[in-house]
Scaffold this motif. Structure first.
Motif, PDB file in Angstrom:
ATOM      1  N   ILE A 142       0.873  -1.052  -0.086  1.00  0.00           N
ATOM      2  CA  ILE A 142      -0.057  -0.080  -0.127  1.00  0.00           C
ATOM      3  C   ILE A 142       0.785   1.361   0.077  1.00  0.00           C
ATOM      4  O   ILE A 142       1.703   1.483   0.705  1.00  0.00           O
ATOM      5  CB  ILE A 142      -0.928   0.012   1.158  1.00  0.00           C
ATOM      6  CG1 ILE A 142      -2.002  -1.482   1.361  1.00  0.00           C
ATOM      7  CG2 ILE A 142      -1.782   1.295   1.078  1.00  0.00           C
ATOM      8  CD1 ILE A 142      -2.871  -1.413   2.441  1.00  0.00           C
ATOM      9  N   ILE A 195      -7.338   3.632  -0.503  1.00  0.00           N
ATOM     10  CA  ILE A 195      -7.613   4.023   0.693  1.00  0.00           C
ATOM     11  C   ILE A 195      -8.134   5.467   0.566  1.00  0.00           C
ATOM     12  O   ILE A 195      -7.853   6.392   0.086  1.00  0.00           O
ATOM     13  CB  ILE A 195      -6.223   4.070   1.680  1.00  0.00           C
ATOM     14  CG1 ILE A 195      -5.600   2.882   1.559  1.00  0.00           C
ATOM     15  CG2 ILE A 195      -6.700   4.259   3.153  1.00  0.00           C
ATOM     16  CD1 ILE A 195      -6.229   1.608   1.951  1.00  0.00           C
ATOM     17  N   MET A 220      -7.355  -0.525   5.445  1.00  0.00           N
ATOM     18  CA  MET A 220      -6.158  -1.306   5.010  1.00  0.00           C
ATOM     19  C   MET A 220      -6.427  -2.704   5.375  1.00  0.00           C
ATOM     20  O   MET A 220      -6.020  -3.687   4.384  1.00  0.00           O
ATOM     21  CB  MET A 220      -4.858  -0.750   5.684  1.00  0.00           C
ATOM     22  CG  MET A 220      -4.534   0.532   5.229  1.00  0.00           C
ATOM     23  SD  MET A 220      -2.916   1.008   6.153  1.00  0.00           S
ATOM     24  CE  MET A 220      -2.848   3.010   5.856  1.00  0.00           C
ATOM     25  N   ILE A 230       2.974  -1.264   3.959  1.00  0.00           N
ATOM     26  CA  ILE A 230       2.804   0.276   3.417  1.00  0.00           C
ATOM     27  C   ILE A 230       4.355   0.814   3.124  1.00  0.00           C
ATOM     28  O   ILE A 230       5.282   0.448   3.751  1.00  0.00           O
ATOM     29  CB  ILE A 230       2.363   1.259   4.930  1.00  0.00           C
ATOM     30  CG1 ILE A 230       3.202   1.201   6.019  1.00  0.00           C
ATOM     31  CG2 ILE A 230       0.948   0.698   5.096  1.00  0.00           C
ATOM     32  CD1 ILE A 230       2.876   2.234   6.927  1.00  0.00           C
TER      33      ILE A 230
END
Length: 329
Positions: A142, A195, A220, A230
């Motif tokens: 992410i 997101i 997430m 991340i």
């Protein structure tokens, strides 16, 4: 389905081209735009021709040699990267004509190579790329980041204006506080989707950043219930003690991009895409900017995002093969 709200093909091609993806075949593969169209768009971009639709049509008036000479002289006088707008004003020549003259002189629109990266910085970039490829989990990454929107920059350069409308627009914007009005936007992208955005006006602090992560953690985990990583840049707030403690306790995994590495962060391309689309709405108030930002963010489906993320693996390989240089292709 085509409509005024969709992220246009031309915008996606232009953002990729400006980020260093120059081959029509690769752009076509990433965007699913027909190869012939990509070849035409890339050809125009290499010539410095904008892909935006311009008002009017017809033949071009031939410039007198004195005007051409003046444009060339003014371009050589500039020590910084050449500004088309500035030369156009100084010479009373249209921006399109200035571009054509500069192209004939061999002066093209391009990205500078990363000459200012030192050896240590390049080595960090290579090590990071090698680590990412070794993990081979880009589908579980992410990419999170922040950017800013200034109201005065959320306006298109071209439009249909009569004298009366133009004067009214100039008066409206001269009386507003648009030059000091800006929004900060936090967001995240992954192969499985986005997101949701966090939009705020105050300057980012480590406390605000921690609260954003707390607020977005559930999303997430819903996207990646079995684990995720991340990827964020090296901003000091991201590395602060309170943020690190929160990440270590609640976030599955975390990696920091090496310094000076926007070229290997796919969300940077998405920010460029978003800003170009927002400017087409020509918002006049900060609330309109927010509405436009959210509208286009909702349109970012996994099908749109995935090619940008998959391209990141190719960039990792390119940077390793080129000893840490900026990605330019």
């Amino acid at each position: 389905m085509k409509n005024n709200q969709e992220i246009t093909k031309k915008v996606r091609v232009q953002v990729l081209f400006q980020s260093g993806v120059k081959k029509p075949t690769r752009i076509s593969k990433m965007t699913h735009i027909p190869l012939r169209s990509c070849e035409r768009y890339v050809s125009n971009l290499k010539k410095g021709i904008s892909l935006d639709r311009k008002p009017g049509s017809g033949g071009r008036n031939k410039l007198p040699p004195s005007k051409v000479k003046k444009v060339i002289i003014k371009s050589k006088e500039q020590k910084k990267p050449i500004q088309i707008d500035k030369i156009a004003k100084q010479t009373s020549v249209s921006k399109a004509s200035v571009r054509r003259i500069l192209n004939k002189e061999g002066i093209t629109y391009k990205r500078l190579k990363g000459r200012y990266l030192n050896l240590a910085q390049k080595q960090k970039r290579v090590s990071f790329c090698q680590e990412m490829l070794k993990m081979n989990q880009i589908d579980q990454f992410i990419f999170i980041d922040e950017t800013s929107f200034w109201l005065n920059k959320c306006r298109p350069y071209y439009g249909w204006y009569g004298d009366t409308v133009e004067k009214q627009c100039d008066l409206k914007f001269s009386q507003s506080k648009l030059y000091s009005t800006k929004l900060h936007v936090w967001g995240g992208i992954s192969s499985r989707g986005t997101i949701s955005l966090e939009i705020f006006t105050e300057n980012m602090t480590k406390e605000i950043y921690k609260e954003i992560l707390k607020k977005k953690r559930k999303q997430m985990e819903q996207l990646y219930p079995h684990g995720y990583r991340i990827i964020q840049d090296n901003d000091p707030k991201h590395r602060s003690k309170i943020v690190k403690q929160y990440i270590d306790k609640y976030i599955f995994s975390n990696s920091f991009l090496p310094p000076y590495s926007p070229d290997i962060n796919p969300i940077e391309l998405i920010w460029g895409l978003l800003k170009k689309q927002v400017s087409k709405d020509s918002p006049e108030t900060i609330d309109e900017v927010k509405k436009s930002i959210r509208k286009y963010w909702r349109q970012l489906t996994p099908e749109i995002i995935q090619p940008y993320i998959k391209e990141t693996n190719e960039r990792y390989k390119w940077i390793i093969n080129n000893q840490g240089e900026f990605y330019i292709k």
